[in-house]
Enzyme design. Structure first.
Site, mmCIF file in Angstrom:
data_model
loop_
_atom_site.group_PDB
_atom_site.id
_atom_site.type_symbol
_atom_site.label_atom_id
_atom_site.label_comp_id
_atom_site.label_asym_id
_atom_site.label_seq_id
_atom_site.Cartn_x
_atom_site.Cartn_y
_atom_site.Cartn_z
ATOM 1 N N CYS A 110 0.755 -1.410 -0.172
ATOM 2 C CA CYS A 110 -0.118 -0.132 0.151
ATOM 3 C C CYS A 110 0.762 1.146 0.090
ATOM 4 C CB CYS A 110 -0.913 0.160 1.153
ATOM 5 S SG CYS A 110 -1.859 -1.672 1.361
ATOM 6 N N HIS A 244 -3.594 6.938 3.360
ATOM 7 C CA HIS A 244 -3.975 5.535 3.043
ATOM 8 C C HIS A 244 -5.372 5.339 3.245
ATOM 9 C CE1 HIS A 244 -3.991 1.715 1.664
ATOM 10 N NE2 HIS A 244 -3.656 1.083 2.863
ATOM 11 N N ASN A 274 -10.072 -0.300 0.587
ATOM 12 C CA ASN A 274 -8.528 -0.320 0.516
ATOM 13 C C ASN A 274 -8.090 -0.982 -0.740
ATOM 14 O OD1 ASN A 274 -5.993 -0.466 0.896
ATOM 15 N ND2 ASN A 274 -6.064 -1.521 2.775
HETATM 16 O O1 UT7 Z 1 -3.479 -1.455 3.917
HETATM 17 C C1 UT7 Z 1 -3.077 -2.062 5.194
HETATM 18 C C2 UT7 Z 1 -3.954 -3.377 5.302
HETATM 19 N N1 UT7 Z 1 -4.810 -3.200 6.338
HETATM 20 C C3 UT7 Z 1 -5.238 -2.629 7.673
HETATM 21 O O2 UT7 Z 1 -4.954 -1.229 7.617
HETATM 22 C C4 UT7 Z 1 -6.204 -3.044 8.517
HETATM 23 C C5 UT7 Z 1 -6.374 -2.712 9.682
HETATM 24 N N2 UT7 Z 1 -7.040 -3.235 10.710
HETATM 25 C C6 UT7 Z 1 -8.503 -3.007 10.624
HETATM 26 O O3 UT7 Z 1 -8.635 -2.099 9.955
HETATM 27 C C7 UT7 Z 1 -9.213 -3.688 11.738
HETATM 28 O O4 UT7 Z 1 -8.396 -4.417 12.719
HETATM 29 C C8 UT7 Z 1 -10.229 -4.463 11.077
HETATM 30 C C9 UT7 Z 1 -11.313 -3.654 10.277
HETATM 31 C C10 UT7 Z 1 -9.534 -5.787 10.133
HETATM 32 C C11 UT7 Z 1 -11.152 -5.474 12.001
HETATM 33 O O5 UT7 Z 1 -11.746 -4.405 13.153
HETATM 34 P P1 UT7 Z 1 -11.854 -4.463 14.684
HETATM 35 O O6 UT7 Z 1 -12.760 -3.619 15.104
HETATM 36 O O7 UT7 Z 1 -10.214 -4.682 14.919
HETATM 37 O O8 UT7 Z 1 -12.255 -5.951 14.894
HETATM 38 P P2 UT7 Z 1 -12.049 -7.245 15.284
HETATM 39 O O9 UT7 Z 1 -10.787 -8.218 14.359
HETATM 40 O O10 UT7 Z 1 -11.337 -7.074 16.750
HETATM 41 O O11 UT7 Z 1 -13.181 -8.391 15.473
HETATM 42 C C12 UT7 Z 1 -14.285 -7.812 16.305
HETATM 43 C C13 UT7 Z 1 -15.211 -8.871 15.965
HETATM 44 C C14 UT7 Z 1 -15.102 -10.508 16.070
HETATM 45 O O12 UT7 Z 1 -15.995 -11.266 16.740
HETATM 46 P P3 UT7 Z 1 -16.014 -11.515 18.302
HETATM 47 O O13 UT7 Z 1 -14.488 -12.461 18.439
HETATM 48 O O14 UT7 Z 1 -15.802 -10.368 19.012
HETATM 49 O O15 UT7 Z 1 -17.157 -12.358 18.408
HETATM 50 C C15 UT7 Z 1 -14.711 -10.728 14.542
HETATM 51 O O16 UT7 Z 1 -14.938 -12.019 14.326
HETATM 52 O O17 UT7 Z 1 -16.079 -8.597 14.959
HETATM 53 C C16 UT7 Z 1 -16.035 -10.064 13.904
HETATM 54 N N3 UT7 Z 1 -15.868 -9.668 12.664
HETATM 55 C C17 UT7 Z 1 -16.710 -9.408 11.734
HETATM 56 N N4 UT7 Z 1 -18.057 -9.221 11.926
HETATM 57 C C18 UT7 Z 1 -18.989 -8.965 10.904
HETATM 58 C C19 UT7 Z 1 -14.616 -9.555 11.994
HETATM 59 N N5 UT7 Z 1 -14.992 -9.456 10.709
HETATM 60 C C20 UT7 Z 1 -16.229 -9.178 10.638
HETATM 61 C C21 UT7 Z 1 -16.999 -8.672 9.571
HETATM 62 N N6 UT7 Z 1 -18.491 -8.810 9.770
HETATM 63 N N7 UT7 Z 1 -16.743 -8.700 8.329
#
Ligand code: UT7
Length: 319
Positions: A110, A244, A274
Site C-alpha cells: 500500500c 492511505h 482499500n
Molecule cells: O493497507 C493495510 C492493510 N490493512 C489494514 O490497515 C487493516 C487494519 N485493521 C483494521 O482495519 C481492523 O483491525 C479490522 C477492520 C480488520 C477489524 O476491525 P476490529 O474492530 O479490529 O475487529 P476485530 O478483528 O477485533 O473483530 C471484532 C469482532 C470479532 O468477533 P468476536 O470475536 O468479537 O465475536 C470478529 O469475528 O468482529 C468480528 N468480525 C466481523 N463481524 C462481522 C470480523 N470481521 C467481521 C465482519 N463482519 N466482516
C-alpha cells in the site's frame, strides 16, 4: 531540483460490490462494515484487466499533464501483482501507451505510490529524467480469500497515475520498512519445481487485522509528523492530508493524535475500500478534480502496508 506533479488520472473497474451483496457471501452486515471501517462499497474487476486499468489511468494523467507518451523518460508501476511475472506491469504499460522509455515495477504494497515518488525523486536529482509516469494499481480481488469475512470486506480494485516533471514541489519524503511476513502476507502460490522441498501456500491474502491496526495508528501520525518536520514546516501549515484509505478509524485516530482538524484529511474510503497502492493516488486525483486542492496548497501524503512498509511526503500543489 526535483519534481512537480503535472497531471493525474484514475481508473477503477465498473462493477460496484456493496456491503449488502457481500453480506450474501459471508456472515457480515452493512452496519458492521460501515462502523468498523467506513467502507460502503468497493470496485471489483470483472471484464477489466489490470493492464487496461493502468493504461486508462496513464492516458488520463498524460492528457492532464499536456504531454505525450514519447516524452516520458521513465515509467514506474507500483503494484503487488501485475498481469505477468514478466514482462513487468511497467513494460505492459509502456507497450500499450506507445512509450519508448525504460519501465519497471516496485512492490511496496500500500506504500507503493510514495516509494515510487521517492525513486522518481532520485532520477530528477540525477538529471536522468524530465518526465516520469507513475502508475499505482492493484487488483487484490484476485488474491482475496472470499471466505474470510475479516479481510474480504476491506479491499477493492483500482488505482491511479501521476505524471511528474522537473520542479521543486517535493518538500520532503521518507520511506521505511520493517520486515514482517506474519501480520500481513500474500504467498506466491503454486511452485512448479519438482525439486523444491517446501510446501507452497495458496496465493491468498492473510492478515492479522488488529496487529496491522496497532502499527497503523502509530505509523501514520509519526510518518506525517516526520515529513512535516523534514520539510521545515509546522503541522498547521498543512492544507490537506491524503492518507492511505485502509480504515476510517485509523484516519480519525491519526487526525486526533496530530491535532490536525479532521476535515483536512481527504477520505473516499466509503466508495473504494482499500485499493492498496492505488489508494493514495486515487485520493490525490479526486482531491484535485473535485476542486478541494488549490494551487499553492501544501499536502501531506502518508501510507502504510504490507512489508511492513510506510511512506510519507510533503508536496506543494502547483497545478
Ligand atoms: O493497507 C493495510 C492493510 N490493512 C489494514 O490497515 C487493516 C487494519 N485493521 C483494521 O482495519 C481492523 O483491525 C479490522 C477492520 C480488520 C477489524 O476491525 P476490529 O474492530 O479490529 O475487529 P476485530 O478483528 O477485533 O473483530 C471484532 C469482532 C470479532 O468477533 P468476536 O470475536 O468479537 O465475536 C470478529 O469475528 O468482529 C468480528 N468480525 C466481523 N463481524 C462481522 C470480523 N470481521 C467481521 C465482519 N463482519 N466482516
Amino acid at each position: 531540483m526535483s519534481f512537480s506533479i503535472l497531471g493525474t488520472g484514475k481508473a477503477v473497474p465498473e462493477y460496484v460490490l456493496t456491503n449488502d451483496e457481500l453480506s450474501t457471501m459471508v456472515e457480515t452486515n452493512d452496519e458492521w462494515i460501515r462502523t468498523r471501517t467506513g467502507i460502503e462499497e468497493r470496485r471489483i474487476c470483472k471484464g477489466e484487466t489490470i493492464t487496461e486499468l493502468c493504461v486508462n489511468a496513464a492516458n488520463e494523467a498524460l492528457e492532464d499533464a499536456g504531454i505525450t507518451a514519447d516524452q516520458l523518460d521513465l515509467i514506474i508501476c507500483s503494484t503487488m501483482r501485475g498481469e505477468n511475472l514478466t514482462p513487468s506491469q511497467g513494460c505492459m504499460i509502456q507497450k500499450e501507451i506507445g512509450a519508448t522509455c525504460p519501465a519497471f515495477d516496485v512492490n511496496a504494497a500500500c506504500s507503493g505510490f510514495i516509494y515510487a515518488l521517492d525513486i522518481a525523486d532520485g532520477y530528477f536529482v540525477r538529471k536522468k529524467a524530465k518526465h516520469i509516469l507513475i502508475v499505482s494499481m492493484d487488483n487484490l480481488s484476485n488474491i482475496t480469500n472470499w471466505k474470510d469475512r475479516s479481510t474480504c470486506v476491506l479491499f477493492g480494485d483500482g488505482g491511479a497515475a501521476a505524471v511528474l516533471g522537473e520542479g521543486d514541489d517535493l518538500l520532503s519524503i521518507n520511506i521505511t520498512a520493517n520486515g514482517n511476513d506474519v501480520v500481513l502476507c500474500i504467498p506466491h502460490g503454486e511452485n512448479s519445481s519438482p525439486f523444491y522441498e517446501h510446501e507452497s501456500k495458496p496465493a491468498l491474502l492473510h492478515m492479522m487485522g488488529n496487529d496491522v491496526y496497532k502499527f497503523a495508528v502509530t505509523a501514520m501520525p509519526n510518518g506525517i509528523r516526520t515529513a512535516v518536520e523534514d520539510a521545515g514546516l509546522q503541522l498547521s501549515d498543512i492544507d490537506l492530508v491524503i492518507p492511505h484509505q485502509a480504515n476510517i478509524r485509523i484516519i480519525n485516530t491519526a487526525a486526533a493524535k496530530l491535532d490536525i482538524p479532521r476535515e483536512k484529511f481527504f477520505c473516499n474510503i466509503n466508495h473504494y475500500g482499500n485499493t492498496s497502492s492505488g489508494s493514495v493516488p486515487i485520493a490525490l486525483h479526486e482531491a484535485s478534480r473535485s476542486g478541494v486542492l488549490k494551487k499553492g496548497d501544501i499536502l501531506a501524503l502518508c501510507a502504510f502496508g504490507g512489508g511492513l512498509t510506510t511512506g510519507s511526503c510533503v508536496i506543494r500543489w502547483s497545478k
